[in-house]
Scaffold this active site. Structure first.
Site, mmCIF file in Angstrom:
data_model
loop_
_atom_site.group_PDB
_atom_site.id
_atom_site.type_symbol
_atom_site.label_atom_id
_atom_site.label_comp_id
_atom_site.label_asym_id
_atom_site.label_seq_id
_atom_site.Cartn_x
_atom_site.Cartn_y
_atom_site.Cartn_z
ATOM 1 N N SER A 86 -31.195 -73.182 11.085
ATOM 2 C CA SER A 86 -31.436 -71.837 11.292
ATOM 3 C C SER A 86 -32.507 -71.756 12.207
ATOM 4 C CB SER A 86 -31.635 -71.196 10.109
ATOM 5 O OG SER A 86 -31.425 -69.767 10.038
ATOM 6 N N ASP A 216 -20.180 -69.127 8.112
ATOM 7 C CA ASP A 216 -21.705 -68.626 8.176
ATOM 8 C C ASP A 216 -21.537 -67.054 8.507
ATOM 9 O OD1 ASP A 216 -24.387 -67.964 8.692
ATOM 10 O OD2 ASP A 216 -24.765 -69.582 9.773
ATOM 11 N N HIS A 244 -24.019 -70.476 5.753
ATOM 12 C CA HIS A 244 -25.157 -70.872 6.559
ATOM 13 C C HIS A 244 -26.123 -71.670 5.883
ATOM 14 C CE1 HIS A 244 -28.323 -69.738 9.289
ATOM 15 N NE2 HIS A 244 -29.217 -69.799 8.189
#
Length: 266
Positions: A86, A216, A244
């Site tokens: 991320s 995601d 995610h």
């Protein structure tokens, strides 16, 4: 015996915003069982770090624990594989810009992948859809005057995480996150990451692999692929059915990808 020793790689795992080293707990045993060494880093004001978020003055401050790990590695040691999840992509790119020769490869796991022409936060701001006020749910933004301009921070709320990050992950992992997340700098803007691009001779020289997470919601697949097109990596892999938090929703598949990368890129 010597042959086996040569196969061992060193992984450095970098978490995303508001998370910590704890989020890799399902992945570490898989990598270690295959004979690799693993370091999971708590960035500043994350996990068990004693730093308070308002003390952070720069991207270097936030990334200091990662930079210290790389600084401690001798030049003649084997290069490391950084796995960035991320928003951990920005501190990892900074580390590669400073220590390019110490890194065999950066793996961007549904991560913000900077280029070498634009500010570090450009891919997120450009390619990830903005959220409406309603879609923000219980996401909390704060501002601290300890930084010039004021430091903007974010805290992930339980509802936001459940809907956008953990929708396919075990409920136990969502509950763990509710207990352990911390307020972090909002790296999705240039308030801390700055406007200066990373260099071609530093970060740009390090091999990159992007792992697309197909389900995601936080960084949709289309956004991930736009980042890939913007700054093409050496290889693209995909984990179908991963939200995610692929380390929770698809730990076996993610571990398999990382072991494959260790064989090919290190």
């Amino acid at each position: 015996m010597e042959k086996e020793k040569k196969k061992q790689k060193r992984f450095v795992l970098v978490h995303g915003v508001c998370h910590g080293a704890w989020c890799w707990y399902k992945i570490i045993p898989h990598l270690e069982a295959a004979g690799h060494s693993v370091v999971a880093v708590d960035l500043a004001a994350s996990g068990i770090s004693t730093v308070k978020v308002e003390e952070i003055q720069s991207l270097e401050d936030y990334s200091k624990p990662l930079l210290e790990v790389l600084s401690s590695i001798d030049d003649d040691d084997e290069q490391v594989i950084i796995v960035a999840h991320s928003m951990g992509g920005i501190p990892s790119a900074l580390a590669a810009d400073i220590f390019p020769r110490k890194i065999a490869c950066i793996v961007f796991l549904t991560a913000t992948m900077p280029d070498t022409k634009n500010p570090p936060s450009y891919p997120f701001e450009k390619f990830v859809p903005s959220l409406t006020q309603e879609e923000l749910l219980d996401l909390v933004f704060r501002s601290y005057e300890t930084h010039v301009p004021p430091l903007r921070t974010v805290v992930l709320g339980p509802k936001f995480m459940a809907k956008n990050l953990y929708q396919l992950s075990p409920v136990q992992d969502l509950e763990l996150a509710k207990l352990l997340i911390r307020e972090n700098p909002a790296l999705s803007t240039d308030n801390l990451s700055g406007t200066k691009p990373f260099t071609e001779q530093g970060y740009g020289s390090v091999p990159r692999v992007y792992i697309v997470c197909g389900e995601d919601i936080q960084i949709p697949e289309e956004s991930q692929r736009l980042m890939i097109s913007n700054f093409p990596p050496n290889e693209v892999m995909e984990i179908k059915g991963a939200d995610h938090m692929a380390m929770f929703s698809k730990p076996h598949e993610l571990s398999a990808c990382l072991l494959n990368i260790a064989d090919k890129h290190a």
